[in-house]
Design a protein around this motif. Structure first.
Motif, PDB file in Angstrom:
ATOM      1  N   VAL A   1      -4.455 -16.126   0.051  1.00 24.04           N
ATOM      2  CA  VAL A   1      -5.134 -14.876  -0.309  1.00 24.04           C
ATOM      3  C   VAL A   1      -4.884 -14.576  -1.788  1.00 24.04           C
ATOM      4  O   VAL A   1      -3.736 -14.412  -2.205  1.00 24.04           O
ATOM      5  N   PRO A   2      -5.936 -14.500  -2.609  1.00 21.78           N
ATOM      6  CA  PRO A   2      -5.714 -14.184  -4.025  1.00 21.78           C
ATOM      7  C   PRO A   2      -5.204 -12.755  -4.201  1.00 21.78           C
ATOM      8  O   PRO A   2      -5.525 -11.865  -3.404  1.00 21.78           O
ATOM      9  N   CYS A   3      -4.428 -12.542  -5.265  1.00 20.85           N
ATOM     10  CA  CYS A   3      -3.854 -11.216  -5.512  1.00 20.85           C
ATOM     11  C   CYS A   3      -4.942 -10.153  -5.655  1.00 20.85           C
ATOM     12  O   CYS A   3      -4.763  -9.011  -5.232  1.00 20.85           O
ATOM     13  N   ALA A   4      -6.100 -10.518  -6.225  1.00 16.71           N
ATOM     14  CA  ALA A   4      -7.190  -9.541  -6.384  1.00 16.71           C
ATOM     15  C   ALA A   4      -7.652  -9.029  -5.016  1.00 16.71           C
ATOM     16  O   ALA A   4      -7.969  -7.851  -4.861  1.00 16.71           O
ATOM     17  N   VAL A   5      -7.664  -9.921  -4.018  1.00 17.11           N
ATOM     18  CA  VAL A   5      -8.097  -9.521  -2.674  1.00 17.11           C
ATOM     19  C   VAL A   5      -7.081  -8.552  -2.055  1.00 17.11           C
ATOM     20  O   VAL A   5      -7.448  -7.603  -1.360  1.00 17.11           O
ATOM     21  N   MET A   6      -5.801  -8.770  -2.355  1.00 16.07           N
ATOM     22  CA  MET A   6      -4.782  -7.816  -1.866  1.00 16.07           C
ATOM     23  C   MET A   6      -5.072  -6.424  -2.431  1.00 16.07           C
ATOM     24  O   MET A   6      -4.963  -5.427  -1.726  1.00 16.07           O
ATOM     25  N   GLY A   7      -5.466  -6.380  -3.700  1.00 14.70           N
ATOM     26  CA  GLY A   7      -5.736  -5.093  -4.351  1.00 14.70           C
ATOM     27  C   GLY A   7      -6.956  -4.392  -3.793  1.00 14.70           C
ATOM     28  O   GLY A   7      -7.107  -3.178  -3.944  1.00 14.70           O
ATOM     29  N   GLU A   8      -7.843  -5.163  -3.151  1.00 13.08           N
ATOM     30  CA  GLU A   8      -9.065  -4.560  -2.592  1.00 13.08           C
ATOM     31  C   GLU A   8      -8.865  -4.103  -1.150  1.00 13.08           C
ATOM     32  O   GLU A   8      -9.766  -3.529  -0.546  1.00 13.08           O
ATOM     33  N   ASN A   9      -7.699  -4.409  -0.568  1.00 12.85           N
ATOM     34  CA  ASN A   9      -7.449  -4.048   0.830  1.00 12.85           C
ATOM     35  C   ASN A   9      -6.801  -2.654   0.880  1.00 12.85           C
ATOM     36  O   ASN A   9      -5.602  -2.496   0.647  1.00 12.85           O
ATOM     37  N   ALA A  10      -7.629  -1.638   1.191  1.00 15.05           N
ATOM     38  CA  ALA A  10      -7.161  -0.251   1.111  1.00 15.05           C
ATOM     39  C   ALA A  10      -5.984   0.026   2.052  1.00 15.05           C
ATOM     40  O   ALA A  10      -5.051   0.755   1.695  1.00 15.05           O
ATOM     41  N   THR A  11      -5.987  -0.577   3.250  1.00 16.80           N
ATOM     42  CA  THR A  11      -4.915  -0.290   4.217  1.00 16.80           C
ATOM     43  C   THR A  11      -3.588  -0.875   3.738  1.00 16.80           C
ATOM     44  O   THR A  11      -2.538  -0.238   3.825  1.00 16.80           O
ATOM     45  N   LEU A  12      -3.674  -2.102   3.217  1.00 15.86           N
ATOM     46  CA  LEU A  12      -2.458  -2.748   2.697  1.00 15.86           C
ATOM     47  C   LEU A  12      -1.910  -1.960   1.506  1.00 15.86           C
ATOM     48  O   LEU A  12      -0.710  -1.714   1.388  1.00 15.86           O
ATOM     49  N   LYS A  13      -2.826  -1.541   0.643  1.00 12.70           N
ATOM     50  CA  LYS A  13      -2.443  -0.807  -0.568  1.00 12.70           C
ATOM     51  C   LYS A  13      -1.777   0.526  -0.209  1.00 12.70           C
ATOM     52  O   LYS A  13      -0.813   0.939  -0.845  1.00 12.70           O
ATOM     53  N   LYS A  14      -2.286   1.145   0.841  1.00 10.16           N
ATOM     54  CA  LYS A  14      -1.733   2.439   1.254  1.00 10.16           C
ATOM     55  C   LYS A  14      -0.331   2.246   1.854  1.00 10.16           C
ATOM     56  O   LYS A  14       0.590   3.013   1.596  1.00 10.16           O
ATOM     57  N   ALA A  15      -0.191   1.176   2.640  1.00  9.34           N
ATOM     58  CA  ALA A  15       1.096   0.942   3.313  1.00  9.34           C
ATOM     59  C   ALA A  15       2.152   0.413   2.355  1.00  9.34           C
ATOM     60  O   ALA A  15       3.308   0.812   2.413  1.00  9.34           O
ATOM     61  N   TRP A  16       1.771  -0.522   1.481  1.00  6.66           N
ATOM     62  CA  TRP A  16       2.729  -1.194   0.598  1.00  6.66           C
ATOM     63  C   TRP A  16       2.235  -1.160  -0.856  1.00  6.66           C
ATOM     64  O   TRP A  16       1.942  -2.212  -1.444  1.00  6.66           O
ATOM     65  N   PRO A  17       2.167   0.050  -1.457  1.00  6.39           N
ATOM     66  CA  PRO A  17       1.626   0.134  -2.822  1.00  6.39           C
ATOM     67  C   PRO A  17       2.441  -0.656  -3.844  1.00  6.39           C
ATOM     68  O   PRO A  17       1.887  -1.186  -4.814  1.00  6.39           O
ATOM     69  N   GLY A  18       3.747  -0.746  -3.626  1.00  5.61           N
ATOM     70  CA  GLY A  18       4.603  -1.463  -4.582  1.00  5.61           C
ATOM     71  C   GLY A  18       4.335  -2.957  -4.577  1.00  5.61           C
ATOM     72  O   GLY A  18       4.281  -3.603  -5.628  1.00  5.61           O
ATOM     73  N   VAL A  19       4.162  -3.518  -3.384  1.00  2.34           N
ATOM     74  CA  VAL A  19       3.889  -4.959  -3.282  1.00  2.34           C
ATOM     75  C   VAL A  19       2.538  -5.258  -3.935  1.00  2.34           C
ATOM     76  O   VAL A  19       2.395  -6.218  -4.704  1.00  2.34           O
ATOM     77  N   VAL A  20       1.552  -4.391  -3.657  1.00  2.00           N
ATOM     78  CA  VAL A  20       0.214  -4.631  -4.203  1.00  2.00           C
ATOM     79  C   VAL A  20       0.215  -4.437  -5.726  1.00  2.00           C
ATOM     80  O   VAL A  20      -0.377  -5.236  -6.457  1.00  2.00           O
TER      81      VAL A  20
END
Ligand SMILES: Cc1cc2nc3c(=O)[nH]c(=O)nc-3n(C[C@H](O)[C@H](O)[C@H](O)COP(=O)(O)OP(=O)(O)OC[C@H]3O[C@@H](n4cnc5c(N)ncnc54)[C@H](O)[C@@H]3O)c2cc1C
Length: 286
Positions: free
Chosen positions: A71-90
């Motif tokens: 999974v490219p890092c840009a795709v992680m940044g586009e995943n709103a649920t992941l970003k909400k749960a783990w903003p620091g990792v994203v």
């Protein structure tokens, strides 16, 4: 040189394990191709993992998130649920290189390249992330901090591939954050970095904490003494001062053209304070 693009993890593991010469796994290629171009490595076999089923997916399960190794890092940044749960990792993943680099690079490649200054690793260690590894002997899951063993070295055995990174479901009132110091605004390697992951009780008191430092030792430092300082506090000024002192003291940095030992120690304390404050606010603390 032989380039293959297997469709299954079993095939990829088999090809890697059966290779007599040097073999390399290709995810985004933003480290591997640079090293090949520079003449530092010349693999006889390149195993591109991007077509393997499931490896390009972010899955949300009852336990948390599973981020596929391709999974490219840009795709992680586009995943709103992941970003909400783990903003620091994203935010750490989204600091890697430029927009173009983020379109290709992965957090697993960042982890396996094993640079002491890798941006996503302190954030993943603070998050207590785990790596799912597939290999000739089957699958195993280990803490992310057990993967790099020193600059450019990992604990992965011959034929082993990281399949995914697991991030657990978070308790309520949790927050994480990542910060780095670089002399430019972007496209630079961390001189020092810090990650924090906190959970608060219903009164805003820290009940669990993980604090990490990057580029401060050969591998990421999980500073247990920093967690002890934070637990039981509401991050008042004296707690933050003690946190900075403990983090500065925990560093084992090198002296190089990008920063002296003294400078890195000082900045580690400053970043730890800031990152803990951001994680605290993200967890709902006031
Ligand atoms: C212009 C530029 C700017 C950069 N800026 C930054 C930055 O700001 N911060 C930062 O931390 N890094 C930076 N980097 C380094 C690089 O982009 C990151 O380390 C990136 O995350 C690597 O991911 P990748 O998928 O491209 O890895 P790859 O190059 O594909 O692989 C890296 C290493 O990991 C191994 N590997 C890959 N996937 C797996 C797997 N699933 N299992 C086992 N081993 C695996 C590979 O064999 C290789 O040894 C930069 C690089 C460039 C070219």
């Amino acid at each position: 040189m032989r380039y293959i693009r297997p469709l299954s993890i079993e095939d990829a593991v088999g090809q890697l394990a059966g290779s007599a010469g040097t073999a390399a796994i290709l995810a985004g290629g933003s480290d591997l191709l640079v090293r090949m171009k520079g003449g530092f490595i010349e693999p006889e076999l390149i195993v591109d993992i991007k077509a393997i089923e499931g490896l390009s997916e972010i899955r949300e399960t009852a336990e948390g998130f599973s981020i596929g190794a391709a999974v490219p890092c840009a795709v992680m940044g586009e995943n709103a649920t992941l970003k909400k749960a783990w903003p620091g990792v994203v935010e750490a993943a989204k600091l890697i290189g430029s927009k173009q680099v983020q379109g290709r690079c992965t957090i697993v490649g960042n982890l396996c390249n094993a640079s002491p200054a890798a941006d996503s690793v302190p954030a993943m260690v603070a998050a207590a992330a785990r790596a799912v590894i597939a290999g000739p002997a089957g699958k195993r899951t280990i803490a992310v901090e057990s993967v790099p063993t020193g600059p450019g070295r990992t604990s992965l055995a011959n034929g082993e591939i990281i399949e995914a990174i697991l991030l657990d479901k978070r308790p309520p009132r949790s927050g994480d954050a990542y910060l780095r110091f670089i002399p430019r605004t972007e496209m630079d390697i961390a001189v020092v970095s810090a990650g924090a992951n906190l959970t608060l009780d219903e009164h805003g008191v820290v009940k669990s904490a993980r604090v990490t430092l990057g580029a401060a030792a050969p591998t990421v430092l999980l500073v247990e003494a920093a967690a002890e300082v934070l637990i039981g506090s509401k991050l008042d000024e004296s707690t933050l001062e003690r946190l900075a002192k403990v983090c500065s003291g925990a560093c084992r940095p090198i002296d190089d053209k990008r920063g002296t030992i003294e400078f890195r120690r000082k900045v580690a304390g400053v970043l730890a304070r800031r990152v803990a404050t951001t994680a605290y606010q993200r967890a709902g603390g006031k």
